[in-house]
Write a protein that holds these residues in place. Structure first.
Motif: not given
Ligand SMILES: *Cc1c(COP(=O)(O)O)cnc(C)c1O
Length: 502
Positions: A37-38, A42-43, A57-58, A61
């Protein structure tokens, strides 16, 4: 994060292993055990940061066995090739056909080295593979074999050129690709690349490659040379995961352009073939991106439109060659991952569907699954005439040029809006530069092309629309030819061994 198969219970493996293997031994596709989850906060932190930073960063995950530094390096190396700082700029087409309030952001995924969206993933995959080799202590060189009918070959060559511990060999049908596609490939520089024309058609080239993959003797020979075969096709997790990033980036671009506020819902429309690109949008949605609906846009090869409308997937139908060739597909392989996630990981059910597809060319999903897909997806298909009409309309209204695939997405969206009156802001995936499909675009604009070769057509489109010709196409006419190899289809194995020994 570990990876499992869509078709049976396997021992979970690392992302490095999933990327190196490509396909699970049971024939299934690798999927993450859970979807990370994001949060919006954070976004929000990525406003004003680079595409590379967001990407690292993504990816972190999902690819938890890679370090932040490694993923940062992958992103830098992949996207410094893109000729715009935003990497995936979003053009805002506001007045959306008769409607002054609902914006459409056209997300240009084609600023990479070959001017099509596959670059986004194929620029990243080679670096993910190279690092994966280190992680599993593999010292052999990976040899990527590709049979191409045109575009994928060049995108793969551009991605793997000069990447350490890899080699790439592309076979294309002699006389079976366009002049531009051929020039793009045979002018490819790099110490680890080979491009060979095969006397025959695309099927000959593809069957040749398949045979080599299945041939134990060749594999043994290659093993002695310290070489291992691999492929770079679009079911590899390493190709899918870089595509998730641009949906987040595109959302932030819409916020930046003040078309939406952070947290507002959007609709995403995607011109679909193998279901990779739209599946990446699905992952973004499941990760928490505020998405109301995914529009699956198809051409007249409308197997997916029927699937989402009726719950029946049926590949037993006529195959059409269209002006959107990258969507001329009857088996959308990546759909299997969606079925897995939306059945809550029911691999027995997924295997059953895939076995039926294999034996009867058809399967029917159950009501529950159908109802769940209905909540997320809306599917539309677009005829050849409608595709051309939308190129013309969008150019007429905005002086903005769409390629045929991107026009299918906008046309499907328009059908959705007419049916539902839903005016939620839209992010539409634009998958190729108009200069990749120049003749169809010229025809759509009713500019005569009789007697003009590919380069003359590019000049005509440039002159009539004052749009920019992508650099890689502009220099092609004068680039040096580096690959003149031609072989019979029976010679392909020997050519592979020769190249492996170099
Ligand atoms: C590959 C491709 C598509 C289809 O994308 P999928 O991920 O296969 O659904 C659409 N447009 C263009 C230009 C492509 O090259």
């Amino acid at each position: 994060m570990k990876y499992i198969s869509t078709r049976s219970k396997i021992k979970p493996i690392s992302s490095a292993e999933a990327i190196l293997r490509g396909l699970a031994a049971d024939g299934g596709l690798f999927v993450p055990e859970k979807i990370p989850k994001v949060t919006l906060e954070e976004l929000d932190g990525f406003r004003g940061k680079t595409y590379e930073q967001l990407s690292a960063w993504l990816l972190g995950k999902y690819l938890t066995d890679y370090t932040e530094d490694e993923l940062g390096e992958c992103a830098e190396l992949a996207y410094n090739w893109f000729d715009v700082t935003a990497r995936v700029p979003v053009a805002i087409l506001i007045q959306d056909m008769k409607n002054p309030v609902a914006p459409v952001g056209n997300m240009e995924l084609w600023h990479g080295p070959t001017s099509a969206f596959k670059d986004v993933a194929l620029q990243m995959l080679p670096h993910l593979m190279r690092m994966a080799l280190k992680k599993v202590d593999e010292t052999k060189t990976i040899l990527i074999l590709v049979a191409t009918s045109g575009d994928t070959g060049k995108a793969a060559l551009a991605g793997f050129a000069d990447v350490p511990q890899t080699k790439i060999m592309v076979f294309y049908p002699d006389g079976g690709v366009s002049k531009i596609q051929r020039l793009q490939m045979i002018t490819q520089a790099g110490s680890n690349v080979n491009v060979t024309a095969v006397k025959g058609n695309f099927d000959d080239a593809q069957n040749g490659v398949k045979k080599i993959f299945g041939d134990k003797t060749i594999r043994k020979e290659l093993d002695k040379l310290g070489v291992k075969l691999s492929s770079a096709n679009s079911i590899n997790w390493g190709r899918l995961v870089p595509q998730i990033v641009y949906y987040f980036a595109g959302y932030l671009e819409l916020v930046k352009a003040e078309q939406i506020k952070l947290g507002d819902q959007i609709i995403i429309s995607v011109p679909t073939g193998n279901f990779g690109n739209i599946l990446a949008a699905y992952y973004a949605l499941r990760m928490g991106l505020p998405v109301k609906k995914l529009i699956c846009a198809s051409n007249i090869n409308n197997v997916l439109t029927e699937f989402f409308a009726t719950g029946v997937y049926n590949r037993n139908r006529k195959f059409f060659k269209t002006i959107t060739p990258s969507m001329d597909i009857l088996i959308s392989s990546n759909l299997e991952r969606l079925l897995y996630h939306e059945t809550g990981g029911d691999f027995r059910q997924v295997s059953k569907y895939m076995a039926e597809l294999n034996s009867n060319g058809r399967y029917v999903i159950d009501k529950d699954l159908k109802a769940r897909l209905d909540k997320i997806f809306h599917a539309e298909y677009v005829t050849e005439d409608e595709t051309k009409l939308f190129i013309q309309r969008v150019y007429g209204s905005f002086k903005y040029l769409l390629d045929t695939h991107s026009a299918v997405s906008i046309a499907a969206l328009s059908k959705y809006r007419n049916k539902t009156k839903d005016l939620t802001p839209v992010l539409s995936a634009s998958t190729a530069s108009p200069y990749k499909f120049t003749s169809s675009v010229l025809e759509a604009l009713e500019l005569p092309i009789d007697g003009l070769d590919d380069f003359a057509q590019i000049n005509l489109l440039n002159k009539k629309t004052s749009s920019k010709v992508p650099k890689n196409l502009a220099v092609l006419n004068t680039a040096q030819v580096l690959h003149n190899n031609v072989c019979d289809k029976d010679e392909m194995p020997q050519r592979v061994l020769d190249f492996a020994a170099q």
